[in-house]
Design an enzyme around this catalytic site. Structure first.
Site, short mmCIF file in Angstrom:
data_model
loop_
_atom_site.label_atom_id
_atom_site.label_comp_id
_atom_site.label_asym_id
_atom_site.label_seq_id
_atom_site.Cartn_x
_atom_site.Cartn_y
_atom_site.Cartn_z
N GLY A 32 0.84 -1.20 0.00
CA GLY A 32 0.00 0.00 0.00
C GLY A 32 0.87 1.23 0.00
N GLY A 33 0.25 2.38 -0.09
CA GLY A 33 0.98 3.64 -0.07
C GLY A 33 1.30 4.07 1.35
N ALA A 34 1.94 5.22 1.46
CA ALA A 34 2.27 5.78 2.77
C ALA A 34 0.98 6.06 3.55
CB ALA A 34 3.07 7.06 2.59
N SER A 84 -1.33 4.18 4.47
CA SER A 84 -2.51 3.50 3.94
C SER A 84 -3.15 2.57 4.96
CB SER A 84 -2.13 2.69 2.70
OG SER A 84 -1.18 1.69 3.04
N THR A 118 13.37 -3.53 9.94
CA THR A 118 14.45 -3.18 9.01
C THR A 118 14.88 -1.72 9.11
OG1 THR A 118 12.88 -2.67 7.24
CG2 THR A 118 13.69 -4.94 7.36
N HIS A 164 5.21 2.49 15.65
CA HIS A 164 5.12 1.06 15.38
C HIS A 164 5.33 0.26 16.67
CE1 HIS A 164 5.09 0.58 10.87
NE2 HIS A 164 5.24 1.89 11.01
N ASP A 168 8.75 -5.92 8.44
CA ASP A 168 8.34 -4.56 8.12
C ASP A 168 9.57 -3.66 8.03
OD1 ASP A 168 6.76 -2.36 7.65
OD2 ASP A 168 5.62 -2.50 9.51
#
EC number: 2.7.1.156
Length: 196
Positions: A10-12, A14, A36, A51, A85
């Site tokens: 998906g996009g930023a 999203s 990562t 996150h 992620d």
């Protein structure tokens, strides 16, 4: 959840990471979070913090800005669901590590292929032991052509990596405005309609 590979794209902003986290949590299995990101500034520190705050405390975190296939192997020993992620940050780490004078199409695409192949091989081996790997990635190629060379490399290798992972995945979700759509399921239904 039987062992398999899932891709969430998906996009930023999203909602893709939140959806992938929900998918992992709903499995009820032990979850390994493969992170990562590298923190270079306050903006990235804030994003990582968001996150971290969403993740349950019992999830194991494996920091893997480079050689993430090793993190998959290590996490698969104690976890049944691995949440990776994200692919595009991982590729960004790779591209930024290549000296500018050595950055060529052949070199960038070749390195991306090697890295993604290693990730997929590790995830496929984990799936044989009933471990599911959920890869999160970004769709970065839907806008205008970037003006600088590194950004164009990044866009191109990200798109190629996403295609490669999607081909190996059992499920591919596109998340738009927080709503996940299973592209492989829709594709299969369309193929069935076409066969009639």
């Amino acid at each position: 959840m039987a062992g398999k590979i899932i891709l969430v794209t998906g996009g930023a902003r999203s909602g893709k990471s939140a959806f992938a986290e929900r998918l992992a949590a709903e499995s009820g299995a032990a979850v390994g979070y493969i992170a990562t990101a590298q923190i270079y500034d306050e903006e990235m520190r804030y994003r990582v913090k968001l996150h971290q705050q969403r993740r349950p405390e019992n999830w194991q975190t494996f920091e893997a800005p480079f050689a993430a296939e090793q993190a998959i192997v290590e996490a698969a020993v104690s976890c049944k669901v691995l949440l990776f992620d994200c692919i595009t940050l991982y590729l960004s780490n790779m591209l930024c590590a290549i000296p500018a004078e050595e950055l060529t199409e052949e070199g960038a695409y070749g390195e991306m292929n090697v890295r993604i192949d290693r990730l997929l091989q590790a995830a496929q081996k984990a799936a044989l032991h009933d471990v599911t790997t959920i890869f999160v990635t970004n769709e970065v190629g839907a806008g205008i052509v970037p003006e600088n060379r590194l950004a164009r490399f990044y866009r191109d290798v990200s798109g190629l990596a996403n295609q490669k992972i999607a081909a190996a995945a059992e499920d591919v979700y596109a998340v738009l405005a927080g709503i996940p759509v299973n592209l492989k399921k829709i594709n299969a239904l369309l193929a069935q309609e076409g066969d009639r």
